[in-house]
Scaffold this motif. Structure first.
Motif, PDB file in Angstrom:
ATOM      1  N   UNK A 118       0.847  -1.187   0.000  1.00 22.95           N
ATOM      2  CA  UNK A 118       0.000   0.000   0.000  1.00 22.95           C
ATOM      3  C   UNK A 118       0.885   1.240   0.000  1.00 22.95           C
ATOM      4  N   UNK A 119       0.661   2.147  -0.929  1.00 21.95           N
ATOM      5  CA  UNK A 119       1.431   3.379  -1.001  1.00 21.95           C
ATOM      6  C   UNK A 119       2.829   3.151  -1.535  1.00 21.95           C
ATOM      7  N   UNK A 120       3.764   4.008  -1.123  1.00 22.35           N
ATOM      8  CA  UNK A 120       5.130   3.923  -1.657  1.00 22.35           C
ATOM      9  C   UNK A 120       6.153   3.494  -0.622  1.00 22.35           C
ATOM     10  N   UNK A 121       5.702   3.034   0.562  1.00 21.44           N
ATOM     11  CA  UNK A 121       6.658   2.667   1.606  1.00 21.44           C
ATOM     12  C   UNK A 121       6.449   1.257   2.144  1.00 21.44           C
ATOM     13  N   UNK A 122       5.695   0.430   1.433  1.00 19.26           N
ATOM     14  CA  UNK A 122       5.487  -0.953   1.895  1.00 19.26           C
ATOM     15  C   UNK A 122       6.725  -1.770   1.588  1.00 19.26           C
ATOM     16  N   UNK A 123       7.249  -2.449   2.606  1.00 20.16           N
ATOM     17  CA  UNK A 123       8.476  -3.201   2.399  1.00 20.16           C
ATOM     18  C   UNK A 123       8.538  -4.401   3.341  1.00 20.16           C
ATOM     19  N   UNK A 124       9.228  -5.428   2.877  1.00 10.78           N
ATOM     20  CA  UNK A 124       9.492  -6.619   3.680  1.00 10.78           C
ATOM     21  C   UNK A 124      11.002  -6.788   3.739  1.00 10.78           C
ATOM     22  N   UNK A 125      11.552  -6.855   4.942  1.00 12.29           N
ATOM     23  CA  UNK A 125      13.002  -6.861   5.153  1.00 12.29           C
ATOM     24  C   UNK A 125      13.414  -8.175   5.812  1.00 12.29           C
ATOM     25  N   UNK A 126      14.496  -8.771   5.298  1.00 10.66           N
ATOM     26  CA  UNK A 126      15.098  -9.928   5.947  1.00 10.66           C
ATOM     27  C   UNK A 126      14.448 -11.256   5.637  1.00 10.66           C
TER      28      UNK A 126
END
Length: 389
Positions: A118-126
């Motif tokens: 959603x939007x421009x900051x959705x992220x999955x790390x690691x």
């Protein structure tokens, strides 16, 4: 986690909520075929435990009694151990520690799942997101970053100098069909190739691929993604010996941007791969660049209207590498704005090991192939997470 329709639509903002929405950890999610749409909000960190505390590599060592530092000390090829494969109790303990990490950071994605940032900051790390034994999967508008393997394995026989190898891709597609990977950004986080330590004189590689498509996966489209600085970027096809891949691995790659990557963009075995309107950029000289297009065993790579910005230190003959393949089709390549046949350049540089110019098939299912000179502007505008239009 909230759900506007509890049966199939979920909004998640933590790693545990994400896992629950997919059906749980381990094989529970892998075998979950219920149609679900999952919206990801903000950053999800795969090292966050179910109770909200943060695990680390040390957590998995403590759980299993393993020490990666002891492993490195024990198997130094320049010490008493020599150039032999690691073996014994430390290897068994490392496997246990790796399994502990996988239970925390590896997440299967089963059939009939749509995951949208959603939007421009959705992220999955690691995380290692593994689409396995699945059909009908979409992943869109996410930054998927830094699938760090806490416990790389030393292989003294991998190249003349040995290599450190890791287990996890940012996204893995295994034995899956009808998969669409679209408008994502995939990167190495804080550990791109130039930030890696050196151990035994080799890069201490904690990553594998950014997006690998293997184990007889089929009918996969990869569009409008950004692949940020990384070494082994995309492998299509598991191994030379996996003949079960014949007739599968039909993959389309279009309008993706590859920046300062080392190799495998893609490397193909067995697959019938349509590669068009992609943009490759080198922002300067860097020592991990090897090649872009790997022509592997029984591969059928069809490359059309791709734009490549090479650093002056590299010649067009380096764009292609031969890994047992015999032919590919190349049309409309531009290198630094000029019409260049990368295949002709490769064959001129390798006259005793040439590659034929006919992949043996012609793509049929494309809406449009853009002129090569328009590719950089289009890809810059539209590729990557946060650019859905």
């Amino acid at each position: 986690m909230t759900s506007s329709r509890p049966d199939n639509v979920f909004h998640v903002s933590t790693w545990q909520e994400f896992r629950t929405a997919l059906g749980g950890g381990g094989n529970a999610a892998r075998t979950n075929t219920e149609p679900r749409i999952i919206y990801v909000h903000g950053e999800l960190n795969a090292f966050e435990a179910a109770d909200g505390t943060m695990t680390t590599c040390a957590t998995f060592e403590e759980e299993t009694g393993f020490s990666q530092a002891a492993y490195i000390e024990a198997f130094d090829p320049y010490g008493p151990w020599g150039w032999k494969d690691p073996e014994g109790e430390l290897v068994d303990l490392q496997a246990a520690a790796a399994n502990a990490q996988a239970l925390q950071t590896q997440q299967h994605i089963g059939s009939n799942k749509t995951i949208i940032g959603v939007g421009d900051d959705a992220r999955i790390v690691g995380a290692n997101l593994r689409i396995r034994d699945a059909d009908n999967v979409i992943v869109r508008n996410l930054t998927v970053s830094d699938s760090t393997d806490c416990f790389p394995e030393w292989d003294p026989g991998d190249t003349a100098s040995g290599n450190w190898n890791s287990r996890y891709d940012n996204i893995s597609v295994w034995t899956s069909t009808h998969v669409w990977i679209d408008h994502n950004t995939l990167d190495s986080g804080d550990l791109p190739p130039d930030a890696l330590a050196s151990v035994y004189g080799r890069p201490y590689e904690v990553h594998d691929g950014l997006l690998d498509i293997t184990h007889s996966s089929d009918l996969v489209t990869v569009s409008y993604n950004r692949f940020e600085p990384h070494d082994k970027t995309m492998l299509i096809g598991s191994s030379d010996g996996r003949t079960a891949d014949r007739g599968t691995l039909r993959v389309t790659l279009h309008h993706n941007k590859w920046t300062d990557i080392g190799q495998r963009a893609p490397r193909v075995r067995y697959g019938q791969v349509d590669l068009y309107n992609n943009y490759y950029v080198q922002t300067g000289p860097y020592d991990w660049y090897s090649y872009y297009w790997g022509v592997g065993r029984e591969s059928a790579l069809y490359a059309e209207n791709n734009y490549i910005q090479l650093d002056p230190a590299n010649d067009a003959s380096t764009i292609i590498a031969k890994w047992g393949g015999v032919a590919m089709t190349e049309i409309g390549t531009r290198v630094n704005g000029k019409k260049v046949s990368a295949l002709d350049a490769y064959n001129a540089a390798n006259p005793t090991d040439t590659i034929g110019d006919d992949a043996g098939w012609t793509p049929q299912y494309r809406l449009k192939v853009d002129p090569t000179m328009s590719v950089p502007a289009q890809v810059e505008l539209r590729a990557g997470a946060g650019t859905l239009r």
